[in-house]
Design a protein around this motif. Sequence first.
Motif, PDB file in Angstrom:
ATOM      1  N   LEU A 150       0.853  -1.174   0.000  1.00  0.00           N
ATOM      2  CA  LEU A 150       0.000   0.000   0.000  1.00  0.00           C
ATOM      3  C   LEU A 150       0.898   1.236   0.000  1.00  0.00           C
ATOM      4  N   ILE A 151       0.751   2.085  -0.989  1.00  0.00           N
ATOM      5  CA  ILE A 151       1.551   3.300  -1.126  1.00  0.00           C
ATOM      6  C   ILE A 151       0.692   4.496  -0.712  1.00  0.00           C
ATOM      7  N   VAL A 152       1.188   5.286   0.212  1.00  0.00           N
ATOM      8  CA  VAL A 152       0.436   6.432   0.730  1.00  0.00           C
ATOM      9  C   VAL A 152       1.163   7.722   0.373  1.00  0.00           C
ATOM     10  N   THR A 153       0.394   8.715  -0.082  1.00  0.00           N
ATOM     11  CA  THR A 153       0.981  10.006  -0.432  1.00  0.00           C
ATOM     12  C   THR A 153      -0.038  11.116  -0.198  1.00  0.00           C
ATOM     13  N   GLU A 154       0.419  12.356  -0.285  1.00  0.00           N
ATOM     14  CA  GLU A 154      -0.440  13.535  -0.086  1.00  0.00           C
ATOM     15  C   GLU A 154      -1.178  13.462   1.250  1.00  0.00           C
ATOM     16  N   LYS A 155      -0.456  13.063   2.272  1.00  0.00           N
ATOM     17  CA  LYS A 155      -1.078  12.880   3.588  1.00  0.00           C
ATOM     18  C   LYS A 155      -1.446  14.221   4.193  1.00  0.00           C
ATOM     19  N   GLU A 156      -2.641  14.284   4.752  1.00  0.00           N
ATOM     20  CA  GLU A 156      -3.172  15.506   5.357  1.00  0.00           C
ATOM     21  C   GLU A 156      -3.601  15.201   6.789  1.00  0.00           C
ATOM     22  N   LYS A 157      -2.916  15.798   7.743  1.00  0.00           N
ATOM     23  CA  LYS A 157      -3.181  15.524   9.145  1.00  0.00           C
ATOM     24  C   LYS A 157      -4.550  16.054   9.557  1.00  0.00           C
ATOM     25  N   ILE A 158      -5.233  15.301  10.435  1.00  0.00           N
ATOM     26  CA  ILE A 158      -6.536  15.736  10.937  1.00  0.00           C
ATOM     27  C   ILE A 158      -6.421  16.058  12.427  1.00  0.00           C
ATOM     28  N   TYR A 159      -6.378  15.011  13.280  1.00  0.00           N
ATOM     29  CA  TYR A 159      -6.198  15.225  14.714  1.00  0.00           C
ATOM     30  C   TYR A 159      -4.864  14.609  15.139  1.00  0.00           C
ATOM     31  N   ARG A 160      -4.755  14.179  16.392  1.00  0.00           N
ATOM     32  CA  ARG A 160      -3.457  13.719  16.901  1.00  0.00           C
ATOM     33  C   ARG A 160      -2.914  12.514  16.127  1.00  0.00           C
ATOM     34  N   HIS A 161      -3.777  11.538  15.831  1.00  0.00           N
ATOM     35  CA  HIS A 161      -3.319  10.315  15.165  1.00  0.00           C
ATOM     36  C   HIS A 161      -3.834  10.182  13.730  1.00  0.00           C
ATOM     37  N   SER A 162      -4.924  10.848  13.417  1.00  0.00           N
ATOM     38  CA  SER A 162      -5.619  10.602  12.154  1.00  0.00           C
ATOM     39  C   SER A 162      -5.101  11.469  11.017  1.00  0.00           C
ATOM     40  N   SER A 163      -5.372  10.984   9.819  1.00  0.00           N
ATOM     41  CA  SER A 163      -5.018  11.713   8.611  1.00  0.00           C
ATOM     42  C   SER A 163      -5.853  11.169   7.459  1.00  0.00           C
ATOM     43  N   LYS A 164      -5.818  11.870   6.352  1.00  0.00           N
ATOM     44  CA  LYS A 164      -6.398  11.344   5.119  1.00  0.00           C
ATOM     45  C   LYS A 164      -5.365  11.511   4.020  1.00  0.00           C
ATOM     46  N   SER A 165      -5.430  10.647   3.020  1.00  0.00           N
ATOM     47  CA  SER A 165      -4.372  10.648   2.015  1.00  0.00           C
ATOM     48  C   SER A 165      -4.843   9.963   0.743  1.00  0.00           C
ATOM     49  N   LYS A 166      -4.094  10.189  -0.336  1.00  0.00           N
ATOM     50  CA  LYS A 166      -4.265   9.405  -1.559  1.00  0.00           C
ATOM     51  C   LYS A 166      -3.478   8.115  -1.378  1.00  0.00           C
ATOM     52  N   CYS A 167      -4.021   7.010  -1.900  1.00  0.00           N
ATOM     53  CA  CYS A 167      -3.285   5.750  -1.748  1.00  0.00           C
ATOM     54  C   CYS A 167      -3.415   4.872  -2.989  1.00  0.00           C
ATOM     55  N   TYR A 168      -2.424   4.009  -3.127  1.00  0.00           N
ATOM     56  CA  TYR A 168      -2.304   3.130  -4.280  1.00  0.00           C
ATOM     57  C   TYR A 168      -1.916   1.737  -3.791  1.00  0.00           C
ATOM     58  N   SER A 169      -2.238   0.738  -4.588  1.00  0.00           N
ATOM     59  CA  SER A 169      -1.843  -0.635  -4.267  1.00  0.00           C
ATOM     60  C   SER A 169      -0.956  -1.168  -5.389  1.00  0.00           C
ATOM     61  N   TRP A 170       0.159  -1.770  -4.973  1.00  0.00           N
ATOM     62  CA  TRP A 170       1.119  -2.328  -5.933  1.00  0.00           C
ATOM     63  C   TRP A 170       1.215  -3.831  -5.725  1.00  0.00           C
ATOM     64  N   ASN A 171       0.911  -4.592  -6.769  1.00  0.00           N
ATOM     65  CA  ASN A 171       1.028  -6.045  -6.726  1.00  0.00           C
ATOM     66  C   ASN A 171       2.425  -6.439  -7.185  1.00  0.00           C
ATOM     67  N   LEU A 172       3.183  -7.078  -6.278  1.00  0.00           N
ATOM     68  CA  LEU A 172       4.588  -7.379  -6.567  1.00  0.00           C
ATOM     69  C   LEU A 172       4.749  -8.427  -7.653  1.00  0.00           C
TER      70      LEU A 172
END
Length: 718
Positions: A100-122
């Motif tokens: 799971l590839i995560v990028t463009e992460k945007e913090k919300i509260y202490r632990h949470s965030s939202k982000s764009k994500c991608y899945s790579w099959n090896l």
Amino acid sequence: MKINVFVLLSLIYLNLYAQQISLEDVWLTYKFYPASLNDIRSLKNGETYTLLDKSEAIVEYNFKTGKEVRKIFSLSEIKNNLKPSKIEDYAFSDNEKSILIVTEKEKIYRHSSKSKCYSWNLDLKKLITVSENKVNEPTLSPDGKHVAYVFNNNLYYKNTETEQEIAITHDGEINKIINGIPDWVYEEEFSFSRAYEWSPDNKYIAYLRFDESKVKDFSMTIYKGLYPEEYRYKYPKAGEKNSNVYLNIYQLATNKTIFFIPLGNDTDFYIPRIYWTKLPNTLMAMKMNRLQNTMQLYLINAENGQSQVIYTEKSNTYIEVPEIFFAEDGKSYFITSDKCGYNHIYQYDYNGNLINQITKGNWEITKLNGYDNINNILYFTSTEVSPLERHIYSINLKTNEKTKLTNIEGYHVATFTSNYKYFIDEYSNTTTPTTYILKDNKGKQIRVLENNDNLKEKLSQVSLSKKEFFVLNTSEGVELNAWMIKPLNMQPNKKYPVMFCIYGGPGSQEVLNKWEYNDLWYQHLASKEIIVVAVDNRGTGARGANFKKCTYKNLGKLETIDQIAAAKALAQFSFVDTSKIGLWGWSYGGYLSTLCLAKGNDVFKLAIAVAPVTNWRYYDTIYTERYNGLPQDNPSGYDDNSPINHVKKIKGKYLLIHRTADDNVHFQNTVELVKKLVENNKNFEVMFYPNSNHGIYTGKNTRYHLFLKMTNFIVENL
């Protein structure tokens, strides 16, 4: 000529080593910030790990040699325009066939965030976009064939092969219904941001549903643009209505959900943890009553939703969320508890029978690090050496032989490989910045991963005072652990002002043999001939349940008694000017610094409070009620030691600092206190920082500005 050169070189040498740490070094350029290895990921083989390379590739290395094994994934492999611009985070599926590839992460509260994500099959070398939107808490299924995530408070999953998206829930609504992620108070006080879990066999997703429709809104003004914006979210204050929480289990094969798993007949309770056990199709849920003095573990059959209680623990005060670890053989689990007076490890079977109390003694277990089922060895961290230190141990459950795996004094954190063959020992002490060492499971050093030599070299070029540990005996006969940083080259017969740094909240610790970045600011204060002191009052951690829980239902009372007594006890040191003692603290520390300035008005000359709670009735349900009970049942516990009710007693200099968009300790605390200060004609200073949260980090120069303001206030008034 030779003599002059020698003198000149000597002066240059002395000047170099007489440099003081500047505030700019600490909070503007972060010159002395340590390097870390927090992004190491152990692979399932237990012999290799991965690291990000320049946010562009995931590279595998050998633990023992440190040599590169292979490049597992690189953005350069992607030939279309769908690829992310960089890798900010990533996670493997349990079988390590997908990433799971995560990028463009945007913090919300202490632990949470939202982000764009991608899945790579090896295997297929295939990249898919999980969603066109930024989503919350994406996770791969154990087999890597699906990705679950939350969007607009609804729980979804996507098939990574067919790219079909399935909505598990449909009723999600902002500030009303939440599926799969926690509400604000759960995230903050139970410390998690994902409220769903994949079953190990990929068949089920267990998730929590929060109905917060009857929780009252809290609004904050965000100052930007011509017209400021209002941000509203649900925040349950002490004694007020909480979210109703429900446990559900979704079955992928049938696309059906078992709603509202029964967990007793009451409705006002918490579910702080859910776990899939090592038993087939079996979920464990932890339930706590509202007062958090009764904790139960339920076993739930995922096929039919039937539940049964297998463990119950009760306390005369409160129970904090324990650690639980499951034995791979599916026959037992380990749980921590302080029911014997100190936090220790117990082993139970799934019928509720105690198999063994694994650890005993007048010391605390602070972390369960894992269980090697093959060799029957449990790994943990404890305070057995000292409450001021942390060390790593193993215990053989067949022979009961315990082995200490760390020998250097200080604070150790262990991260074990998946097969428990190695662990990374992350340690520091007051004179040693954080160092990362690879060791085998017997504690033998394999190699140094990061020693922060670059930082050590920088520190060697500045003047540093020694951090001295000692014990203060108060007039009530209480022994309190403390440390002191003195100015260098103190003059005989001269008395120096003292600045206390305090936190003091339940279970916390300031007095630790650990390298702390904040100490560099204290070194800066010491260079201005100010002694800095920290004292761990009653209510703090690592000294047993009685020491920690004696503040129950009376937050602030014993803590302030101890801090005031500690300040008076400093008179035993001939170099202390007891007429010039101040204190500062953040959050709970800001609460105590304000209360101490009022109650100890004959002892403390000044106080700085950053983001303080000023009235316990303004703070959230889970934290406040855990330690103080309900305000309806314990009004005096809320009011007797809330600073807002002691304003008349304040005599010293007072600086109050807050962020206007603090989602945790609301700016309301400061506003209401200011009203009282004005009503009582008290002289004080206020500094506020627009927008952002409790940490006061966001914004250019914000951190530097904050500490410059506090430094100047201290120097001018002590």
